[in-house]
Design a protein around this motif. Structure first.
Motif, PDB file in Angstrom:
ATOM      1  N   VAL A  26      26.674 -20.197  14.237  1.00 23.41           N
ATOM      2  CA  VAL A  26      26.966 -19.492  12.977  1.00 23.41           C
ATOM      3  C   VAL A  26      27.989 -18.446  13.282  1.00 23.41           C
ATOM      4  N   SER A  27      29.261 -18.667  12.588  1.00 19.07           N
ATOM      5  CA  SER A  27      30.293 -17.581  12.792  1.00 19.07           C
ATOM      6  C   SER A  27      30.553 -17.350  14.161  1.00 19.07           C
ATOM      7  N   GLY A  28      30.357 -18.252  14.982  1.00 14.00           N
ATOM      8  CA  GLY A  28      30.871 -18.045  16.509  1.00 14.00           C
ATOM      9  C   GLY A  28      29.719 -17.750  17.333  1.00 14.00           C
ATOM     10  N   MET A  29      28.381 -17.437  16.813  1.00 12.98           N
ATOM     11  CA  MET A  29      27.145 -17.170  17.418  1.00 12.98           C
ATOM     12  C   MET A  29      26.213 -18.270  17.612  1.00 12.98           C
ATOM     13  N   ILE A  30      25.506 -18.371  18.628  1.00  9.31           N
ATOM     14  CA  ILE A  30      24.662 -19.724  18.963  1.00  9.31           C
ATOM     15  C   ILE A  30      23.323 -19.061  18.425  1.00  9.31           C
ATOM     16  N   VAL A  31      22.872 -19.928  17.508  1.00  6.15           N
ATOM     17  CA  VAL A  31      21.344 -19.544  16.806  1.00  6.15           C
ATOM     18  C   VAL A  31      20.437 -20.777  17.219  1.00  6.15           C
ATOM     19  N   PHE A  32      19.291 -20.430  17.857  1.00  3.05           N
ATOM     20  CA  PHE A  32      18.286 -21.548  18.267  1.00  3.05           C
ATOM     21  C   PHE A  32      17.446 -21.921  17.221  1.00  3.05           C
ATOM     22  N   CYS A  33      17.259 -23.127  16.618  1.00  2.49           N
ATOM     23  CA  CYS A  33      16.535 -23.776  15.771  1.00  2.49           C
ATOM     24  C   CYS A  33      15.485 -24.602  16.334  1.00  2.49           C
ATOM     25  N   PHE A  34      14.290 -24.340  15.713  1.00  2.00           N
ATOM     26  CA  PHE A  34      12.988 -24.972  16.146  1.00  2.00           C
ATOM     27  C   PHE A  34      12.416 -25.642  15.225  1.00  2.00           C
ATOM     28  N   VAL A  35      11.757 -26.732  15.609  1.00  4.40           N
ATOM     29  CA  VAL A  35      10.690 -27.519  14.572  1.00  4.40           C
ATOM     30  C   VAL A  35       9.564 -28.049  15.532  1.00  4.40           C
ATOM     31  N   LYS A  36       8.262 -27.684  15.003  1.00  7.47           N
ATOM     32  CA  LYS A  36       7.139 -28.214  15.832  1.00  7.47           C
ATOM     33  C   LYS A  36       7.246 -29.874  15.702  1.00  7.47           C
ATOM     34  N   TYR A  37       6.887 -30.244  16.750  1.00  4.14           N
ATOM     35  CA  TYR A  37       6.828 -31.936  16.874  1.00  4.14           C
ATOM     36  C   TYR A  37       5.643 -32.326  18.055  1.00  4.14           C
ATOM     37  N   SER A  38       4.830 -32.997  17.578  1.00  6.06           N
ATOM     38  CA  SER A  38       3.852 -33.497  18.684  1.00  6.06           C
ATOM     39  C   SER A  38       3.594 -34.957  18.543  1.00  6.06           C
ATOM     40  N   GLY A  39       4.559 -35.642  18.211  1.00  6.47           N
ATOM     41  CA  GLY A  39       4.571 -37.260  18.200  1.00  6.47           C
ATOM     42  C   GLY A  39       4.899 -37.778  19.425  1.00  6.47           C
ATOM     43  N   LYS A  40       5.013 -38.922  19.711  1.00  2.92           N
ATOM     44  CA  LYS A  40       5.243 -39.704  21.074  1.00  2.92           C
ATOM     45  C   LYS A  40       6.903 -40.075  21.028  1.00  2.92           C
ATOM     46  N   ASP A  41       7.446 -40.245  20.124  1.00  2.00           N
ATOM     47  CA  ASP A  41       8.772 -40.895  19.972  1.00  2.00           C
ATOM     48  C   ASP A  41      10.002 -39.922  19.580  1.00  2.00           C
ATOM     49  N   VAL A  42      10.475 -38.877  20.311  1.00  2.00           N
ATOM     50  CA  VAL A  42      11.005 -37.912  19.863  1.00  2.00           C
ATOM     51  C   VAL A  42      12.503 -38.389  19.317  1.00  2.00           C
ATOM     52  N   ASN A  43      13.077 -39.326  19.929  1.00  2.00           N
ATOM     53  CA  ASN A  43      14.321 -40.038  19.549  1.00  2.00           C
ATOM     54  C   ASN A  43      14.136 -40.672  18.342  1.00  2.00           C
ATOM     55  N   ASP A  44      13.006 -41.420  17.944  1.00  2.00           N
ATOM     56  CA  ASP A  44      12.755 -42.008  16.843  1.00  2.00           C
ATOM     57  C   ASP A  44      12.840 -40.998  15.612  1.00  2.00           C
ATOM     58  N   TYR A  45      12.136 -40.045  15.998  1.00  2.00           N
ATOM     59  CA  TYR A  45      11.998 -38.929  14.944  1.00  2.00           C
ATOM     60  C   TYR A  45      13.423 -38.229  14.573  1.00  2.00           C
ATOM     61  N   LEU A  46      14.226 -37.901  15.397  1.00  2.00           N
ATOM     62  CA  LEU A  46      15.451 -37.331  15.248  1.00  2.00           C
ATOM     63  C   LEU A  46      16.388 -38.641  14.503  1.00  2.00           C
ATOM     64  N   ASP A  47      16.306 -39.556  14.927  1.00  2.00           N
ATOM     65  CA  ASP A  47      17.055 -40.645  14.231  1.00  2.00           C
ATOM     66  C   ASP A  47      16.808 -40.748  12.824  1.00  2.00           C
ATOM     67  N   ASN A  48      15.734 -40.280  12.415  1.00  2.00           N
ATOM     68  CA  ASN A  48      15.151 -40.596  11.054  1.00  2.00           C
ATOM     69  C   ASN A  48      15.229 -39.133  10.198  1.00  2.00           C
ATOM     70  N   ASN A  49      15.338 -37.913  10.992  1.00  2.00           N
ATOM     71  CA  ASN A  49      15.287 -36.657  10.334  1.00  2.00           C
ATOM     72  C   ASN A  49      16.209 -35.751  10.838  1.00  2.00           C
ATOM     73  N   LYS A  50      17.276 -36.291  11.448  1.00  2.00           N
ATOM     74  CA  LYS A  50      18.377 -35.270  12.289  1.00  2.00           C
ATOM     75  C   LYS A  50      19.134 -34.300  11.022  1.00  2.00           C
ATOM     76  N   PHE A  51      19.483 -35.053   9.994  1.00  2.00           N
ATOM     77  CA  PHE A  51      20.171 -34.431   8.867  1.00  2.00           C
ATOM     78  C   PHE A  51      19.618 -33.646   8.104  1.00  2.00           C
ATOM     79  N   ASP A  52      18.152 -34.060   7.782  1.00  6.99           N
ATOM     80  CA  ASP A  52      17.171 -33.209   6.966  1.00  6.99           C
ATOM     81  C   ASP A  52      16.877 -31.956   7.812  1.00  6.99           C
ATOM     82  N   LEU A  53      16.809 -32.051   9.220  1.00  2.54           N
ATOM     83  CA  LEU A  53      16.441 -30.829   9.951  1.00  2.54           C
ATOM     84  C   LEU A  53      17.723 -29.829   9.876  1.00  2.54           C
ATOM     85  N   GLU A  54      18.872 -30.291   9.999  1.00  5.05           N
ATOM     86  CA  GLU A  54      20.122 -29.556  10.009  1.00  5.05           C
ATOM     87  C   GLU A  54      20.113 -29.019   8.515  1.00  5.05           C
ATOM     88  N   GLU A  55      19.974 -29.639   7.395  1.00  8.10           N
ATOM     89  CA  GLU A  55      19.897 -29.018   6.161  1.00  8.10           C
ATOM     90  C   GLU A  55      18.786 -27.988   6.050  1.00  8.10           C
TER      91      GLU A  55
END
Length: 75
Positions: A26-55
Motif C-alpha cells: 500500500v503506497s510502498g508499505m507492506i501490510v499483512f492481511c489475514f483470514v481465519k481458515y481451518s479447512g484441510k486444503d488451503v490451495n483449493d480454498y485459495l484457488d476458489n477465493n483468492k480474488f475475493d479475499l484480495e477484494e
C-alpha cells in the motif's frame, strides 16, 4: 481497482493460528492481511477465493480498518 494497492502473489498458512497470511503493498508499505481458515486444503480454498479475499482486503485497506498492529483481518 486501486493502483496504490498491490498484492504479493504469496500466501502462507499458519497452522498454529489457523490463518492464511498474505501481503498487500500500500503506497510502498507492506501490510499483512489475514483470514481465519481451518479447512484441510488451503490451495483449493485459495484457488476458489483468492480474488475475493484480495477484494475484501482492498475494501478494508481503503476504509483504513487496520488493527493496533497495522494488520488487516478479513472476517
Amino acid at each position: 481497482m486501486n493502483q496504490a494497492i498491490q498484492f504479493v502473489d504469496r500466501y502462507t498458512y499458519i497452522k498454529a493460528r489457523n490463518v492464511i497470511q498474505f501481503e498487500a503493498i500500500v503506497s510502498g508499505m507492506i501490510v499483512f492481511c489475514f483470514v481465519k481458515y481451518s479447512g484441510k486444503d488451503v490451495n483449493d480454498y485459495l484457488d476458489n477465493n483468492k480474488f475475493d479475499l484480495e477484494e475484501l482486503a482492498t475494501e478494508l485497506i481503503e476504509e483504513e480498518a487496520y488493527n493496533e498492529q497495522g494488520e488487516i483481518w478479513i472476517k
